[in-house]
Structure formats: C-alpha cells, structure tokens
Design a protein around this motif. Sequence first.
Motif, mmCIF file in Angstrom:
data_model
loop_
_atom_site.group_PDB
_atom_site.id
_atom_site.type_symbol
_atom_site.label_atom_id
_atom_site.label_comp_id
_atom_site.label_asym_id
_atom_site.label_seq_id
_atom_site.Cartn_x
_atom_site.Cartn_y
_atom_site.Cartn_z
ATOM 1 N N GLY A 137 0.782 -1.216 0.000
ATOM 2 C CA GLY A 137 0.000 0.000 0.000
ATOM 3 C C GLY A 137 0.818 1.271 0.000
ATOM 4 O O GLY A 137 0.256 2.364 -0.126
ATOM 5 N N THR A 148 4.390 3.676 -1.203
ATOM 6 C CA THR A 148 4.793 4.394 -2.402
ATOM 7 C C THR A 148 6.307 4.444 -2.531
ATOM 8 O O THR A 148 7.025 4.613 -1.540
ATOM 9 N N VAL A 168 0.165 -3.260 -13.519
ATOM 10 C CA VAL A 168 0.488 -2.003 -12.842
ATOM 11 C C VAL A 168 -0.410 -0.859 -13.271
ATOM 12 O O VAL A 168 -0.287 0.251 -12.732
ATOM 13 N N ARG A 196 -1.864 2.112 -11.018
ATOM 14 C CA ARG A 196 -1.038 2.250 -9.819
ATOM 15 C C ARG A 196 0.290 2.937 -10.090
ATOM 16 O O ARG A 196 0.775 3.687 -9.245
ATOM 17 N N PHE A 197 0.886 2.683 -11.254
ATOM 18 C CA PHE A 197 2.183 3.248 -11.599
ATOM 19 C C PHE A 197 2.010 4.319 -12.669
ATOM 20 O O PHE A 197 1.135 4.213 -13.534
ATOM 21 N N MET A 252 5.348 4.817 -8.205
ATOM 22 C CA MET A 252 4.706 3.556 -7.873
ATOM 23 C C MET A 252 3.861 3.749 -6.624
ATOM 24 O O MET A 252 4.393 3.955 -5.529
ATOM 25 N N ASN A 253 2.558 3.683 -6.793
ATOM 26 C CA ASN A 253 1.614 3.829 -5.697
ATOM 27 C C ASN A 253 0.904 2.505 -5.438
ATOM 28 O O ASN A 253 0.858 1.628 -6.300
ATOM 29 N N ASN A 254 0.343 2.396 -4.258
ATOM 30 C CA ASN A 254 -0.407 1.196 -3.880
ATOM 31 C C ASN A 254 0.396 -0.071 -4.140
ATOM 32 O O ASN A 254 -0.081 -1.029 -4.755
ATOM 33 N N LEU A 255 1.606 -0.074 -3.655
ATOM 34 C CA LEU A 255 2.507 -1.194 -3.913
ATOM 35 C C LEU A 255 1.973 -2.490 -3.314
ATOM 36 O O LEU A 255 1.337 -2.495 -2.255
ATOM 37 N N LYS A 256 2.256 -3.571 -4.016
ATOM 38 C CA LYS A 256 1.871 -4.907 -3.600
ATOM 39 C C LYS A 256 3.115 -5.777 -3.466
ATOM 40 O O LYS A 256 4.123 -5.519 -4.130
ATOM 41 N N ASP A 276 4.926 -6.769 -6.551
ATOM 42 C CA ASP A 276 5.767 -5.798 -7.245
ATOM 43 C C ASP A 276 7.247 -5.972 -6.912
ATOM 44 O O ASP A 276 8.089 -5.303 -7.518
#
Length: 115
Positions: free
Chosen positions: A15, A17, A63, A66-67, A82-86, A89
């Motif tokens: 979640g 960045t 992505v 999100r990216f 890069m947002n909302n990372l999982k 990733d």
Amino acid sequence: QVQVVESGGGLAQAGGTLRLSCAVSGSMFRVTIMGWHRQAPGNQRELVATYTVNGTALYGESVKGRFTISRDYAKDTVYLQMNNLKPEDTAVYYCTAKVLFSHYWGQGTQVTVSS
C-alpha cells in the motif's frame, strides 16, 4: 559512452509508495524512448511502463492504475511513480533507453514490498 543509472529503489510496505528515477548521460543524440522493465527471481523480465515512438505511455496490465511514468526532457531523466505497492511488485527494476538505433539498459534497482 551512454550510461543508464537507476535510483530510488528500496523497501516499502504494501500500500506504500516509491519513486524510481533513471538518468541517461553520455549520449550525443536525442534519447527518443525511455521505459521500465522488472524481473523477479525465477521469472522472465516483463514490461512495466514505457514511452512509445509517438510519445504515448504504455503500461503492463498488472500495474495499470497504480504506476505512472514521466519524463524530464531537459535532464534526459525518466521517473516511475509507484503507488499502492503490492508484494507482487517485488523485483529488480531496470531502466531502458533508446538512442538512434541502439537500446541501453541500466544496472537495475531492487524494490521490495512487504506484506
């Protein structure tokens, strides 16, 4: 000699960045295309985001939304927000650049996302 250098990788929580940067130097000609790929252990390298010849941005399906890729033409630099990372990733992220008819790759920067 053309140099492609990534920076900004590190550890993030799910979640969170990160923002990657890639600077191209040493080119006598215009850098026409820049983009990002990634490779996780045991997997093949996959497209993350790239600019096309006509300047539009393309994203890998995983992505999208999100990216975000962006460029600073004056600095020959490309960024990957890069947002909302999982956790999925997690990979080594590589910057690519095209100068005339040649492609160049950076050394990669590690991105690790914890659950």
